[in-house]
Structures are given as C-alpha cells and as structure tokens.
Design an enzyme around this catalytic site. Structure first.
Site, PDB file in Angstrom:
ATOM      1  N   ASN A 109       2.726   4.768  -1.597  1.00 59.74           N
ATOM      2  CA  ASN A 109       3.206   5.915  -0.816  1.00 59.74           C
ATOM      3  C   ASN A 109       2.059   6.903  -0.654  1.00 59.74           C
ATOM      4  OD1 ASN A 109       5.119   7.638   0.460  1.00 59.74           O
ATOM      5  ND2 ASN A 109       5.264   8.841  -1.417  1.00 59.74           N
ATOM      6  N   ASP A 147       7.891  10.564  -6.316  1.00 58.64           N
ATOM      7  CA  ASP A 147       6.534  11.105  -6.181  1.00 58.64           C
ATOM      8  C   ASP A 147       5.809  11.160  -7.523  1.00 58.64           C
ATOM      9  OD1 ASP A 147       6.938  11.444  -3.432  1.00 58.64           O
ATOM     10  OD2 ASP A 147       7.679  13.492  -3.680  1.00 58.64           O
TER      11      ASP A 147
END
Ligand code: GRF
Length: 215
Positions: A109, A147
């Site tokens: 990501n 995240d």
C-alpha cells in the site's frame, strides 16, 4: 521470483499512482500489470488501464451483504490473474483480516504520510496543524493493522511556511509517483520481501522507517 512479476492493482479513483507504475515499465522492468480492479465503475484509473491495454475490471461493493462477502469475491477475482503481488493504489476500502492474511507478504500500500504518523485520512491537514517540519509518503506491506504494516520506503519533504493542505498534497503526490514504482520494482526483482520481523531489502532488515529518500 520468476523473470516476470504479475501484479494486480486495486484502486477506487484517479489512478495517478497506477499511471506512475505504467510509466515505469521499460523493457528491463520485470513488473507486469495483469489487471486493474476497481470497486467504483467511474474510477479514472480504469480508463488509464484500458489505454495501456490492461484488463480493467469492476467489482462494486454495494451489491454484497458485508465486508467479508465482498472481500471473498474480490479475492476470487484477483486470483484469476495469479498475481505475485497485489498493489493498493488509492483503494478506498478497509480490507478484512482474512483478505489481508490471504495476501500476506504480497500486498503493498502507499499512504500519504510518514507512517506511523497520521494513519487514516486528512494526513496533509493534520501534519500542518501539528506544525511538522517534515512530511511525506510511505510504501508498506499490508498487515491486519490499518496503515501499520512494515515500511519499505519513505520519501521525506520539508513543509514550507506557506503550505496549505493542497500544496502539500501536490508535492507529496509527486513523491508517491517516485517511491511506489521503486518499491514495486524492488519486490519484483526479489530485492524486497516481508520477513518474520519486518521488511527486508537485499536480505538485510530495513529500519523501522523503511528506506529513506530525501529528494
Ligand atoms: C494517494 O494519495 C495514496 O497515497 C492514497 O490514495 C491516493 C491515490 O491517489 N492511498 P491516485 O488515485 O493514485 O492519484
């Protein structure tokens, strides 16, 4: 890693990071983007894929009973392409733990902040409000912590006193377009992988912040 690395890109929007990846695919690059999948039919990134002759697929989340059901269908669709790597490029969905586990070590990501600072949204505004002297973007392996997975590379830029969230976003975006193709290529070349204790580059543990680039 075989001589080519099949990559599936997931996105929901503009796809400028997809474009940066496409633009990085010169002859000596082992990355091969085999499909682009969006949960939104109107994502501009789909057109970028078609323009590049790459299969563009839509799987809208609205029709599914819940996150698990959508993610299961998404997994089925992705796996039709037998990817070595799945790249999240502005895919605006939280992914279920089972999805993330399925792609353990092969899911990357990009996030518009210097993680672990500013997980989630509105990262540029939050960096300005905190008075940070530096800001940037991060490429990381995806784990079950949102995240929060091991960092591969970060680009660090100075914050200027005149910056607004928009000007900062613009400069950070330009850096995203540098570090995402780099990280994907490193993965494709077998230089970057996810070890038991974090990300490795050329067999050596990366620091917690990943490989740092200060353009
Ligand atoms: C980028 O800012 C990225 O960091 C975040 O989503 C945005 C995608 O932008 N994950 P684009 O669609 O690639 O232009």
């Amino acid at each position: 890693m075989p001589s080519t690395c099949n990559v599936v890109v997931l996105l929901s929007g503009t796809g400028s990071n997809l474009q940066a990846l496409l633009d990085s695919l010169q002859a000596d690059n082992p990355v091969r983007i085999v499909a682009v999948i969006s949960n939104r039919a109107d994502a501009l990134g789909l057109q970028r894929a078609r323009d590049a002759g790459i299969e563009a697929r839509v799987l809208e989340h609205q029709g599914f009973a819940g996150r698990e059901a959508f993610d299961a269908a998404l997994t089925d669709l992705i796996d039709q392409y037998h990817p070595h790597l799945v790249v999240l490029a502005g895919f605006m969905r939280i992914l279920s733990p089972s999805f993330v586990r399925h792609y353990h070590g092969r899911l990357l990501n990009i996030h518009p902040s210097l993680l672990p600072r500013y997980k989630g949204l509105h990262t540029h505004r939050r960096a300005l409000e905190a008075g940070d002297a530096e800001h940037g973007c991060s490429v990381h392996f995806v784990t079950e912590e949102l995240d929060g997975g091991p960092l591969v590379v970060q680009a660090v830029i100075p914050v200027q006193s005149s910056d607004t969230p928009d000007t900062l976003a613009h400069r950070v975006h330009a850096q995203e377009h540098q570090i995402y193709p780099l990280a994907v290529r490193w993965f494709a070349e077998g230089r970057v992988c996810l070890g038991d204790h974090g990300a490795l580059l050329d067999g050596q543990p990366l620091p917690a912040c990943g490989h740092l680039i200060r353009p």
